[in-house]
Design a protein around this motif. Structure first.
Motif, PDB file in Angstrom:
ATOM      1  N   CYS A  18       0.821  -1.217   0.000  1.00 42.58           N
ATOM      2  CA  CYS A  18       0.000   0.000   0.000  1.00 42.58           C
ATOM      3  C   CYS A  18       0.852   1.263   0.000  1.00 42.58           C
ATOM      4  O   CYS A  18       0.434   2.317  -0.488  1.00 42.58           O
ATOM      5  CB  CYS A  18      -0.929   0.003   1.213  1.00 42.58           C
ATOM      6  SG  CYS A  18      -2.258  -1.216   1.121  1.00 42.58           S
ATOM      7  N   THR A  19       2.054   1.168   0.544  1.00 43.27           N
ATOM      8  CA  THR A  19       2.945   2.332   0.639  1.00 43.27           C
ATOM      9  C   THR A  19       3.694   2.578  -0.663  1.00 43.27           C
ATOM     10  O   THR A  19       3.967   3.719  -1.033  1.00 43.27           O
ATOM     11  CB  THR A  19       3.961   2.126   1.779  1.00 43.27           C
ATOM     12  OG1 THR A  19       3.264   1.836   2.988  1.00 43.27           O
ATOM     13  CG2 THR A  19       4.813   3.367   1.970  1.00 43.27           C
ATOM     14  N   VAL A  20       4.055   1.501  -1.394  1.00 41.53           N
ATOM     15  CA  VAL A  20       4.863   1.619  -2.621  1.00 41.53           C
ATOM     16  C   VAL A  20       4.111   0.970  -3.778  1.00 41.53           C
ATOM     17  O   VAL A  20       4.509  -0.095  -4.269  1.00 41.53           O
ATOM     18  CB  VAL A  20       6.238   0.940  -2.445  1.00 41.53           C
ATOM     19  CG1 VAL A  20       7.166   1.322  -3.593  1.00 41.53           C
ATOM     20  CG2 VAL A  20       6.863   1.318  -1.119  1.00 41.53           C
ATOM     21  N   PRO A  21       3.024   1.592  -4.278  1.00 40.20           N
ATOM     22  CA  PRO A  21       2.202   0.949  -5.302  1.00 40.20           C
ATOM     23  C   PRO A  21       2.668   1.204  -6.738  1.00 40.20           C
ATOM     24  O   PRO A  21       1.881   1.573  -7.611  1.00 40.20           O
ATOM     25  CB  PRO A  21       0.827   1.592  -5.061  1.00 40.20           C
ATOM     26  CG  PRO A  21       1.161   2.970  -4.622  1.00 40.20           C
ATOM     27  CD  PRO A  21       2.448   2.870  -3.835  1.00 40.20           C
ATOM     28  N   PHE A  22       3.963   1.011  -7.008  1.00 41.34           N
ATOM     29  CA  PHE A  22       4.506   1.267  -8.347  1.00 41.34           C
ATOM     30  C   PHE A  22       5.138  -0.023  -8.877  1.00 41.34           C
ATOM     31  O   PHE A  22       6.304  -0.318  -8.592  1.00 41.34           O
ATOM     32  CB  PHE A  22       5.537   2.400  -8.311  1.00 41.34           C
ATOM     33  CG  PHE A  22       5.027   3.647  -7.641  1.00 41.34           C
ATOM     34  CD1 PHE A  22       4.041   4.407  -8.233  1.00 41.34           C
ATOM     35  CD2 PHE A  22       5.529   4.033  -6.403  1.00 41.34           C
ATOM     36  CE1 PHE A  22       3.561   5.559  -7.605  1.00 41.34           C
ATOM     37  CE2 PHE A  22       5.062   5.174  -5.775  1.00 41.34           C
ATOM     38  CZ  PHE A  22       4.075   5.941  -6.374  1.00 41.34           C
ATOM     39  N   ASP A  69       8.502   8.560  -8.991  1.00 40.31           N
ATOM     40  CA  ASP A  69       7.095   8.123  -8.867  1.00 40.31           C
ATOM     41  C   ASP A  69       6.417   8.804  -7.690  1.00 40.31           C
ATOM     42  O   ASP A  69       5.284   9.271  -7.799  1.00 40.31           O
ATOM     43  CB  ASP A  69       7.040   6.606  -8.678  1.00 40.31           C
ATOM     44  CG  ASP A  69       7.443   5.839  -9.922  1.00 40.31           C
ATOM     45  OD1 ASP A  69       7.288   6.404 -11.027  1.00 40.31           O
ATOM     46  OD2 ASP A  69       7.897   4.688  -9.791  1.00 40.31           O
ATOM     47  N   PHE A  70       7.098   8.834  -6.538  1.00 44.98           N
ATOM     48  CA  PHE A  70       6.526   9.454  -5.350  1.00 44.98           C
ATOM     49  C   PHE A  70       6.289  10.949  -5.549  1.00 44.98           C
ATOM     50  O   PHE A  70       5.263  11.486  -5.138  1.00 44.98           O
ATOM     51  CB  PHE A  70       7.419   9.203  -4.129  1.00 44.98           C
ATOM     52  CG  PHE A  70       7.260   7.845  -3.518  1.00 44.98           C
ATOM     53  CD1 PHE A  70       6.094   7.512  -2.824  1.00 44.98           C
ATOM     54  CD2 PHE A  70       8.253   6.892  -3.638  1.00 44.98           C
ATOM     55  CE1 PHE A  70       5.934   6.254  -2.259  1.00 44.98           C
ATOM     56  CE2 PHE A  70       8.106   5.624  -3.075  1.00 44.98           C
ATOM     57  CZ  PHE A  70       6.946   5.304  -2.383  1.00 44.98           C
ATOM     58  N   HIS A  71       7.264  11.612  -6.182  1.00 45.14           N
ATOM     59  CA  HIS A  71       7.105  13.050  -6.418  1.00 45.14           C
ATOM     60  C   HIS A  71       5.954  13.341  -7.374  1.00 45.14           C
ATOM     61  O   HIS A  71       5.215  14.287  -7.187  1.00 45.14           O
ATOM     62  CB  HIS A  71       8.412  13.636  -6.966  1.00 45.14           C
ATOM     63  CG  HIS A  71       9.462  13.854  -5.919  1.00 45.14           C
ATOM     64  ND1 HIS A  71       9.315  14.748  -4.871  1.00 45.14           N
ATOM     65  CD2 HIS A  71      10.687  13.292  -5.735  1.00 45.14           C
ATOM     66  CE1 HIS A  71      10.379  14.731  -4.103  1.00 45.14           C
ATOM     67  NE2 HIS A  71      11.229  13.849  -4.610  1.00 45.14           N
ATOM     68  N   ASN A  72       5.828  12.492  -8.408  1.00 44.89           N
ATOM     69  CA  ASN A  72       4.739  12.689  -9.367  1.00 44.89           C
ATOM     70  C   ASN A  72       3.384  12.467  -8.702  1.00 44.89           C
ATOM     71  O   ASN A  72       2.418  13.171  -8.984  1.00 44.89           O
ATOM     72  CB  ASN A  72       4.900  11.719 -10.539  1.00 44.89           C
ATOM     73  CG  ASN A  72       6.079  12.072 -11.414  1.00 44.89           C
ATOM     74  OD1 ASN A  72       6.526  13.211 -11.434  1.00 44.89           O
ATOM     75  ND2 ASN A  72       6.619  11.082 -12.128  1.00 44.89           N
ATOM     76  N   ARG A  73       3.310  11.471  -7.796  1.00 45.61           N
ATOM     77  CA  ARG A  73       2.039  11.206  -7.119  1.00 45.61           C
ATOM     78  C   ARG A  73       1.673  12.379  -6.215  1.00 45.61           C
ATOM     79  O   ARG A  73       0.511  12.783  -6.122  1.00 45.61           O
ATOM     80  CB  ARG A  73       2.137   9.921  -6.292  1.00 45.61           C
ATOM     81  CG  ARG A  73       0.812   9.534  -5.658  1.00 45.61           C
ATOM     82  CD  ARG A  73       0.852   8.182  -5.002  1.00 45.61           C
ATOM     83  NE  ARG A  73       1.701   8.157  -3.823  1.00 45.61           N
ATOM     84  CZ  ARG A  73       1.761   7.126  -2.966  1.00 45.61           C
ATOM     85  NH1 ARG A  73       1.035   6.044  -3.221  1.00 45.61           N
ATOM     86  NH2 ARG A  73       2.541   7.158  -1.928  1.00 45.61           N
ATOM     87  N   GLN A  74       2.691  12.940  -5.521  1.00 45.12           N
ATOM     88  CA  GLN A  74       2.414  14.091  -4.655  1.00 45.12           C
ATOM     89  C   GLN A  74       1.997  15.313  -5.460  1.00 45.12           C
ATOM     90  O   GLN A  74       1.145  16.099  -5.049  1.00 45.12           O
ATOM     91  CB  GLN A  74       3.654  14.409  -3.814  1.00 45.12           C
ATOM     92  CG  GLN A  74       3.983  13.348  -2.788  1.00 45.12           C
ATOM     93  CD  GLN A  74       5.326  13.589  -2.089  1.00 45.12           C
ATOM     94  OE1 GLN A  74       6.018  14.543  -2.408  1.00 45.12           O
ATOM     95  NE2 GLN A  74       5.659  12.724  -1.148  1.00 45.12           N
TER      96      GLN A  74
END
Length: 431
Positions: free
Chosen positions: A353-357, A424-429
């Motif tokens: 759930c934390t790293v859904p990539f 990925d994390f930056h794009n999601r944020q």
């Protein structure tokens, strides 16, 4: 050691070392264990899994040379799987119980810690990847948004927990491996069919193809190595074989079967989608009934494959902390084992759930764990436990090539995958 760990054998390969060896006379038939076919199905189910879905994308990253890398990885994986199994019987007196024990006997506590770290990254990381894929694909198939991706991940985790908790060893779990192997075959058929249909799709008429992209080769090797990541369960698969001396033939046949499925998926997928190839390839395929069937099949496959890897981890951890019938009693052993395995599934669900990539997590898993466990450590452990002086010069060259490829791919591939996950994390944020 217990009786299962001190296994008498007969007619294993004679291994000559610097210390003048010893023809190891172990490997007797184990009537109470499973057949060669179950072992074959176990390996195919674990190895030919979600890595298949990322192969067209791997070719996109590295170019057509990726097909050659795939075949090279097959040869390297078979070779190191055989060497690793020889390490289990290196002293000619008893069978080591696990990959971790091989590391400890070879390099002491440092070896134990290294193998434990990389081994755990795979046997926990791969089921996490499976939950990400299953939850994401189910969410994409349903029309209602009442249940989100994270909720589907937890539902899949609960389903995985049923066989994982109820089946104690790989001998029992091996039965579901047959269905998992068949699911992989269906998935490949769906992927090939979709790729062929899309060859006439104007959307992909102008896609490009590269022969080789040098800068991406380490990442390509790392992504492909995930397709041969069976070392984490080989010891337990071999331990559950009725005829352990057939191991070399079983692992070679299983990995060769996987490679046929890989090539059948990778080449048509890359021809059709080229630089537009995605990971998983399901994202490229035509949005029709057959693709939906393929999606359902891969969901079934990962739910069946996850308990095999998790059982491998649980068996090692339970031995380590003494969750055995001898120490805890029949009832309390069951209670402790159930609680531990439920906790393991809970951890996997939380990470998913934390790293859904999926794609970038797949690359990191291949680089960090598989390149080291499959290509590097088996050879280093073999040299330390059995020696290298008895090897021909071309065998030593071959071993050096494998280690160099493994190390470069592990380091550079991990860096690239971490950078991609960070993006990925930056794009999601940002969204």
């Amino acid at each position: 050691m217990g009786k299962q760990e001190i296994t008498e054998m007969q007619d294993v390969t004679s291994i000559k070392s610097d210390r003048e060896v010893v023809a190891v006379d172990l490997l007797a038939e184990r009537p109470e264990q499973g057949s060669n076919f179950l072992a074959y199905a176990n390996v195919v189910c674990v190895v030919a899994g979600t890595g298949t879905l990322g192969l067209p994308y791997a070719l996109k990253m590295g170019g057509w040379i990726g097909v050659g890398i795939l075949l090279l990885s097959l040869l390297m994986s078979i070779y190191t799987a055989i060497l690793l199994m020889k390490c289990l019987y290196y002293n000619g007196k008893y069978r080591l119980s696990s990959y971790q024990e091989v590391g400890r006997h070879a390099f002491g506590r440092a070896g134990l810690a290294a193998v434990w770290f990389f081994h755990t990254s795979i046997v926990i990381g791969a089921p996490v990847m499976y939950l990400i894929l299953a939850g994401t694909e189910i969410q994409g198939m349903v029309t209602s948004n009442a249940i989100g991706t994270k909720a589907w991940i937890w539902i899949c985790a609960a389903i995985v927990a049923v066989p994982f908790v109820s089946m104690k060893t790989l001998k029992e779990v091996a039965i579901i491996a047959i269905f998992g192997a068949l699911a992989t075959l269906v998935l490949v058929i769906v992927a090939v069919r979709g790729s062929i249909i899309d060859m006439s799709n104007p959307t992909y008429a102008g896609v490009g193809h590269d022969n080789v992209i040098l800068a991406n080769l380490p990442t390509t090797v790392a992504s492909i190595s995930i397709c041969f990541g069976g070392n984490v369960v080989y010891m337990h698969v071999e331990e559950a074989m009725r005829y352990p001396k057939s191991w070399n033939r079983v692992v070679a046949a299983a990995l060769a079967t996987c490679s046929v499925l890989y090539i059948a998926t990778a080449i048509p997928g890359y021809i059709t989608y080229g630089t537009e190839a995605k990971s998983p390839i399901l994202s490229n395929l035509p949005d029709d009934v057959v693709t939906k069937i393929g999606t359902i099949v891969i969901i079934v496959h990962v739910i069946l494959a996850a308990p095999i890897l998790l059982t491998s981890f649980a068996l090692e951890f339970e031995r380590l902390i003494g969750i055995t019938v001898e120490r805890r009693g029949k009832v309390m052993e069951r209670v402790y084992r159930t609680l531990l395995r439920l906790a393991v599934v809970g951890v996997c669900g939380a990470i998913a759930c934390t790293v859904p990539f999926f794609g970038d997590f797949l690359s990191l898993l291949g680089a960090l764990g598989n390149c080291t466990l499959i290509f590097v450590l088996p050879i280093l452990c073999y040299f330390k436990l059995i020696g290298w002086r008895h090897m021909k010069w071309y065998e030593l060259v071959w071993c050096a090539i494998i280690v160099i490829i493994g190390l470069i791919s592990a380091v550079i591939g991990s860096i690239d995958a971490i950078e991609a996950l960070n993006a990925d994390f930056h794009n999601r944020q940002g969204n």
